[in-house]
Design a protein around this motif. Structure first.
Motif, PDB file in Angstrom:
ATOM      1  N   TYR A  18       2.235  -6.100  -8.843  1.00 24.17           N
ATOM      2  CA  TYR A  18       2.634  -4.828  -8.434  1.00 24.17           C
ATOM      3  C   TYR A  18       3.514  -5.094  -7.255  1.00 24.17           C
ATOM      4  O   TYR A  18       4.490  -4.060  -7.190  1.00 24.17           O
ATOM      5  CB  TYR A  18       1.246  -4.080  -8.318  1.00 24.17           C
ATOM      6  N   SER A  54      -6.443 -12.124  -9.515  1.00 24.80           N
ATOM      7  CA  SER A  54      -6.256 -10.910  -8.652  1.00 24.80           C
ATOM      8  C   SER A  54      -4.955 -11.068  -7.888  1.00 24.80           C
ATOM      9  O   SER A  54      -4.244 -10.152  -7.764  1.00 24.80           O
ATOM     10  CB  SER A  54      -7.526 -10.869  -7.924  1.00 24.80           C
ATOM     11  N   LYS A 114      -7.539  -4.084 -19.700  1.00 27.50           N
ATOM     12  CA  LYS A 114      -6.660  -2.999 -18.982  1.00 27.50           C
ATOM     13  C   LYS A 114      -5.035  -3.136 -18.999  1.00 27.50           C
ATOM     14  O   LYS A 114      -4.313  -2.185 -19.067  1.00 27.50           O
ATOM     15  CB  LYS A 114      -7.192  -2.546 -17.697  1.00 27.50           C
ATOM     16  N   TYR A 170       0.703  -1.129  -0.018  1.00 31.71           N
ATOM     17  CA  TYR A 170      -0.179  -0.109  -0.118  1.00 31.71           C
ATOM     18  C   TYR A 170       0.786   1.190  -0.015  1.00 31.71           C
ATOM     19  O   TYR A 170       1.898   1.206   0.420  1.00 31.71           O
ATOM     20  CB  TYR A 170      -1.000   0.089   1.369  1.00 31.71           C
ATOM     21  N   VAL A 220      -8.258  -4.283  -6.781  1.00 33.28           N
ATOM     22  CA  VAL A 220      -9.305  -4.211  -6.138  1.00 33.28           C
ATOM     23  C   VAL A 220     -10.531  -4.276  -6.813  1.00 33.28           C
ATOM     24  O   VAL A 220     -11.621  -4.772  -6.495  1.00 33.28           O
ATOM     25  CB  VAL A 220      -9.227  -2.817  -5.645  1.00 33.28           C
ATOM     26  N   SER A 221     -10.577  -3.809  -8.226  1.00 30.78           N
ATOM     27  CA  SER A 221     -11.678  -3.818  -9.016  1.00 30.78           C
ATOM     28  C   SER A 221     -12.283  -5.418  -9.339  1.00 30.78           C
ATOM     29  O   SER A 221     -13.486  -5.762  -9.478  1.00 30.78           O
ATOM     30  CB  SER A 221     -11.605  -3.301 -10.280  1.00 30.78           C
ATOM     31  N   TYR A 226      -2.676  -1.865  -9.018  1.00 24.17           N
ATOM     32  CA  TYR A 226      -3.676  -2.211  -7.554  1.00 24.17           C
ATOM     33  C   TYR A 226      -5.130  -1.746  -7.711  1.00 24.17           C
ATOM     34  O   TYR A 226      -5.842  -2.612  -7.208  1.00 24.17           O
ATOM     35  CB  TYR A 226      -2.724  -0.770  -6.524  1.00 24.17           C
ATOM     36  N   ASP A 227      -5.377  -0.922  -8.589  1.00 27.08           N
ATOM     37  CA  ASP A 227      -6.736  -0.464  -8.869  1.00 27.08           C
ATOM     38  C   ASP A 227      -7.504  -1.635  -9.680  1.00 27.08           C
ATOM     39  O   ASP A 227      -8.651  -2.113  -9.429  1.00 27.08           O
ATOM     40  CB  ASP A 227      -6.938   0.785  -9.627  1.00 27.08           C
ATOM     41  N   LYS A 244      -0.012   1.842  -9.298  1.00 27.69           N
ATOM     42  CA  LYS A 244      -1.332   2.297  -9.070  1.00 27.69           C
ATOM     43  C   LYS A 244      -2.427   1.610  -9.886  1.00 27.69           C
ATOM     44  O   LYS A 244      -3.494   1.123  -9.429  1.00 27.69           O
ATOM     45  CB  LYS A 244      -1.388   3.916  -9.199  1.00 27.69           C
ATOM     46  N   GLN A 245      -2.029   1.381 -11.255  1.00 26.52           N
ATOM     47  CA  GLN A 245      -3.134   0.921 -12.218  1.00 26.52           C
ATOM     48  C   GLN A 245      -3.316  -0.716 -11.820  1.00 26.52           C
ATOM     49  O   GLN A 245      -4.402  -1.143 -11.855  1.00 26.52           O
ATOM     50  CB  GLN A 245      -2.480   0.993 -13.852  1.00 26.52           C
TER      51      GLN A 245
END
Length: 258
Positions: free
Chosen positions: A242, A235, A181, A103, A166-167, A162-163, A159-160
């Motif tokens: 990451y 995931s 993506k 994080y 989460v999605s 990580y997002d 960041k990409q």
């Protein structure tokens, strides 16, 4: 009587104009300070004379366990990945840690740690420091911009990823959409690498060679992720990637910092 009234009016007007002048000066100083500050610190990157400066960055890894040997740490990775965690191993202070996730915010890491402490009593937070670095090369504005892009790409990619992770975890994205993506991320890294190779096609310094090598490694990691068909949840593989991205950034910064 009239002269006294005029003098009072002049004094009042003088005070008003003085107050307005001082206010305008103060606002101008604040605006100039903001502009100067943004020029120096945008994206953790700035210029000091002829130097390119990249600020130190910290990440916070939630680790589910620590081990005396890498072999022992690796044995717990599959379990963590099947539970949706990264299952990434890194060494720190002669101890091998198994990372569930990383994080940018220490507060976010602490929330996750509190949530898993009951099931993972040995869980901890480990701080990952990306060293600040500086270039004093004589480079053109275009070359500096490409180097900035080549170093900033790690944080952007983290960041990409990580997002996307989460999605996926929250069912906002399907795996198919997540892979689309990831293709966009890969294209962005390929473009950055292409820009770097175009500008620095020959006479690479040791530092420039390291930037090029790490960009190639990052690109390869994203491509491996896109092509992955292995057993852990997708995931979890994104989280693992990451983590790899953060540690590629760390190794690059350490090599450039000397």
């Amino acid at each position: 009587m009239e002269n006294a009234k005029q003098k009072n009016n002049h004094k009042t007007l003088k005070k008003v104009f003085t107050a307005i002048f001082l206010t305008v000066c103060l606002l101008l100083m604040v605006n100039l300070a903001d502009i100067f500050s943004s020029l120096i610190t945008v994206g953790g990157f700035g210029f000091t004379n002829d130097n390119m400066v990249f600020a130190e960055t910290k990440y916070y890894a939630v680790c589910t366990s620590s081990h005396a040997s890498k072999l022992s740490a690796n044995e717990s990775c599959d379990t963590i990945q099947m539970q949706g965690g990264a299952g990434y191993v890194f060494a720190g202070d002669d101890v091998f840690y198994v990372i569930a996730s990383i994080y940018e915010s220490e507060g976010d890491a602490e929330k996750v740690l509190n949530n898993i402490k009951e099931s993972k009593p040995n869980a901890s937070i480990q701080t990952i420091t990306i060293k600040g670095i500086s270039f004093n090369n004589n480079l053109s504005a275009q070359e500096k911009a490409v180097i900035n892009e080549s170093i900033a790409i790690y944080k952007k990619t983290y960041k990409q990823l990580y997002d996307i992770s989460v999605s996926l975890d929250t069912a906002v994205l399907t795996e198919v959409n997540a892979r689309l993506k990831l293709n966009e991320i890969s294209s962005s890294i390929t473009t950055t690498l292409g820009n770097f190779n175009t500008l620095f096609s020959s006479n690479l310094t040791t530092g420039l060679m390291q930037i090029q090598t790490n960009l190639n490694n990052l690109n390869e990691q994203i491509k491996l992720l896109i092509d992955s068909t292995s057993r852990p949840p997708f995931s979890a593989l994104i989280k693992e990637t990451y983590c790899k991205t953060v540690f590629l950034n760390k190794s690059l910064a350490e090599s450039l910092a000397g």
